[in-house]
Motif scaffolding. Structure first.
Motif, PDB file in Angstrom:
ATOM      1  N   ILE A 259       0.854  -1.187   0.000  1.00 48.61           N
ATOM      2  CA  ILE A 259       0.000   0.000   0.000  1.00 48.61           C
ATOM      3  C   ILE A 259       0.887   1.233   0.000  1.00 48.61           C
ATOM      4  O   ILE A 259       1.851   1.320   0.768  1.00 48.61           O
ATOM      5  CB  ILE A 259      -0.939  -0.001   1.219  1.00 48.61           C
ATOM      6  CG1 ILE A 259      -1.848  -1.223   1.157  1.00 48.61           C
ATOM      7  CG2 ILE A 259      -1.755   1.279   1.288  1.00 48.61           C
ATOM      8  CD1 ILE A 259      -2.774  -1.339   2.344  1.00 48.61           C
ATOM      9  N   GLY A 260       0.572   2.223  -0.824  1.00 51.61           N
ATOM     10  CA  GLY A 260       1.364   3.436  -0.918  1.00 51.61           C
ATOM     11  C   GLY A 260       1.298   4.282   0.341  1.00 51.61           C
ATOM     12  O   GLY A 260       0.427   4.094   1.213  1.00 51.61           O
ATOM     13  N   TYR A 261       2.234   5.232   0.422  1.00 54.82           N
ATOM     14  CA  TYR A 261       2.340   6.092   1.608  1.00 54.82           C
ATOM     15  C   TYR A 261       1.065   6.901   1.823  1.00 54.82           C
ATOM     16  O   TYR A 261       0.527   6.960   2.929  1.00 54.82           O
ATOM     17  CB  TYR A 261       3.545   7.007   1.437  1.00 54.82           C
ATOM     18  CG  TYR A 261       3.752   7.987   2.569  1.00 54.82           C
ATOM     19  CD1 TYR A 261       4.029   7.549   3.852  1.00 54.82           C
ATOM     20  CD2 TYR A 261       3.699   9.362   2.333  1.00 54.82           C
ATOM     21  CE1 TYR A 261       4.229   8.443   4.889  1.00 54.82           C
ATOM     22  CE2 TYR A 261       3.898  10.258   3.356  1.00 54.82           C
ATOM     23  CZ  TYR A 261       4.167   9.799   4.628  1.00 54.82           C
ATOM     24  OH  TYR A 261       4.362  10.693   5.642  1.00 54.82           O
ATOM     25  N   ARG A 262       0.555   7.538   0.775  1.00 52.96           N
ATOM     26  CA  ARG A 262      -0.640   8.361   0.896  1.00 52.96           C
ATOM     27  C   ARG A 262      -1.857   7.516   1.273  1.00 52.96           C
ATOM     28  O   ARG A 262      -2.691   7.938   2.081  1.00 52.96           O
ATOM     29  CB  ARG A 262      -0.904   9.094  -0.420  1.00 52.96           C
ATOM     30  CG  ARG A 262       0.154  10.140  -0.766  1.00 52.96           C
ATOM     31  CD  ARG A 262       0.033  11.350   0.132  1.00 52.96           C
ATOM     32  NE  ARG A 262       1.090  12.316  -0.131  1.00 52.96           N
ATOM     33  CZ  ARG A 262       1.173  13.503   0.465  1.00 52.96           C
ATOM     34  NH1 ARG A 262       0.266  13.852   1.363  1.00 52.96           N
ATOM     35  NH2 ARG A 262       2.167  14.330   0.180  1.00 52.96           N
ATOM     36  N   GLN A 263      -1.965   6.323   0.686  1.00 59.65           N
ATOM     37  CA  GLN A 263      -3.073   5.438   1.026  1.00 59.65           C
ATOM     38  C   GLN A 263      -2.995   4.989   2.478  1.00 59.65           C
ATOM     39  O   GLN A 263      -4.013   4.855   3.156  1.00 59.65           O
ATOM     40  CB  GLN A 263      -3.081   4.228   0.103  1.00 59.65           C
ATOM     41  CG  GLN A 263      -3.451   4.546  -1.343  1.00 59.65           C
ATOM     42  CD  GLN A 263      -3.346   3.322  -2.235  1.00 59.65           C
ATOM     43  OE1 GLN A 263      -2.288   2.719  -2.357  1.00 59.65           O
ATOM     44  NE2 GLN A 263      -4.464   2.948  -2.844  1.00 59.65           N
ATOM     45  N   SER A 264      -1.774   4.745   2.954  1.00 51.07           N
ATOM     46  CA  SER A 264      -1.597   4.344   4.347  1.00 51.07           C
ATOM     47  C   SER A 264      -2.045   5.458   5.286  1.00 51.07           C
ATOM     48  O   SER A 264      -2.707   5.219   6.299  1.00 51.07           O
ATOM     49  CB  SER A 264      -0.123   4.004   4.613  1.00 51.07           C
ATOM     50  OG  SER A 264       0.320   2.968   3.772  1.00 51.07           O
TER      51      SER A 264
ATOM     52  N   SER B 105      -4.229   7.776   4.667  1.00 47.88           N
ATOM     53  CA  SER B 105      -5.688   7.864   4.612  1.00 47.88           C
ATOM     54  C   SER B 105      -6.334   6.771   5.454  1.00 47.88           C
ATOM     55  O   SER B 105      -7.335   7.005   6.143  1.00 47.88           O
ATOM     56  CB  SER B 105      -6.169   7.758   3.165  1.00 47.88           C
ATOM     57  OG  SER B 105      -5.638   8.810   2.379  1.00 47.88           O
ATOM     58  N   GLY B 106      -5.762   5.567   5.408  1.00 52.04           N
ATOM     59  CA  GLY B 106      -6.313   4.470   6.189  1.00 52.04           C
ATOM     60  C   GLY B 106      -6.269   4.728   7.679  1.00 52.04           C
ATOM     61  O   GLY B 106      -7.158   4.335   8.421  1.00 52.04           O
TER      62      GLY B 106
END
Length: 268
Positions: A187-192, A194-195
């Protein structure tokens, strides 16, 4: 009582600036010629006389001298003394847990801060490997890791690319390790972020800067010298130019990243 006892120490310094915090004292002056050196030494002698008169001797072993400059060629080298003892010359000093080097690059401080965060990060990774509730991870991260990365960022906002990458690397590592326990995918940094409903460190530094700028303008933070450097823009009638502030001109990267330049430019 101690503060009242030393309240008149500033009256002894006529040619230099003085900073006091608890029992720590800093005396400084811009040095452009040997006459400036002589005046600084005169103020040091006045402080020694004051300490003798009030029976508060200085601890010579803890007294140091540092020159802040980015000029490596034209430096006026001068020794200063207290009670006949030459002050020890240092390349960096720690003040309220912030390490300031003579070139004002913050390299030592950012390196030490990142190392502290990494040690806390390792502890968190080892202890959280069996956690069943993923919501506990951010709380521990805020307390143990991010607290190191955000402390006093108004002062040392990372100027170097390596420092910014080190800050982001800590956040990225903890998020990847934590998420891997639950989601075996990359999972990408930005997605992480957001999670976990977290803001990037760069965004948090910007928010802190704008909040500090607001406090200075509102008078919550009493720093007259800093307030005098904030220029309000008054546009001409019917002008499309809507900038609120006129940031001071910065000749160096350090000045461009100072809290006033950085905050006013960001607000605009």
């Amino acid at each position: 009582i101690f503060v009242l006892y030393i309240n008149d120490i500033g009256d002894e310094v006529e040619n230099s600036e003085l900073l006091l915090y608890a029992d720590d004292l800093k005396i400084f002056r811009e040095i452009r010629c040997m006459e400036d050196c002589a005046q600084l030494q005169t103020d040091l002698n006045s402080l020694v006389e004051w300490s003798s008169k009030n029976a508060l001797p200085f601890n010579i072993e803890k007294c140091e001298k540092i020159t802040y400059t980015r000029n490596t060629k034209r430096i006026i080298v001068q020794d200063y003394s207290l009670k006949g003892h030459i002050l020890r010359k240092v390349e960096e000093v720690k003040d309220l847990e912030v390490i300031m080097d003579r070139g004002v690059t913050w390299r030592t401080h950012t390196r030490q801060m990142i190392n502290k965060a990494k040690r806390s990060l390792g502890f968190l990774i080892r202890r959280s490997c069996n956690f069943k509730n993923i919501k506990k991870i951010p709380t521990l991260y805020y307390a143990l890791v991010r607290s190191h990365l955000k402390f006093a960022t108004i002062i040392w906002n990372p100027l170097l690319k390596s420092s910014r990458q080190g800050n982001r690397g800590n956040s990225e590592t903890i998020l990847k390790v934590s998420l891997f326990q639950y989601y075996p995918v990359d999972i990408g940094y930005r997605q992480s972020l957001s999670g976990f409903e977290m803001a990037p460190l760069s965004q948090r530094r910007t928010t802190s800067c704008l909040m500090f700028l607001y406090d200075v303008l509102k008078g919550e933070v009493q720093i007259p010298d800093l307030l005098s450097k904030i220029n309000i823009n008054v546009p001409r009638p019917n002008s499309w130019h809507k900038r609120v502030f006129c940031p001071p001109k910065a000749r160096t990267n350090i000045l461009s990243k100072s809290v006033i330049n950085w905050g006013t430019e960001t607000f605009n």
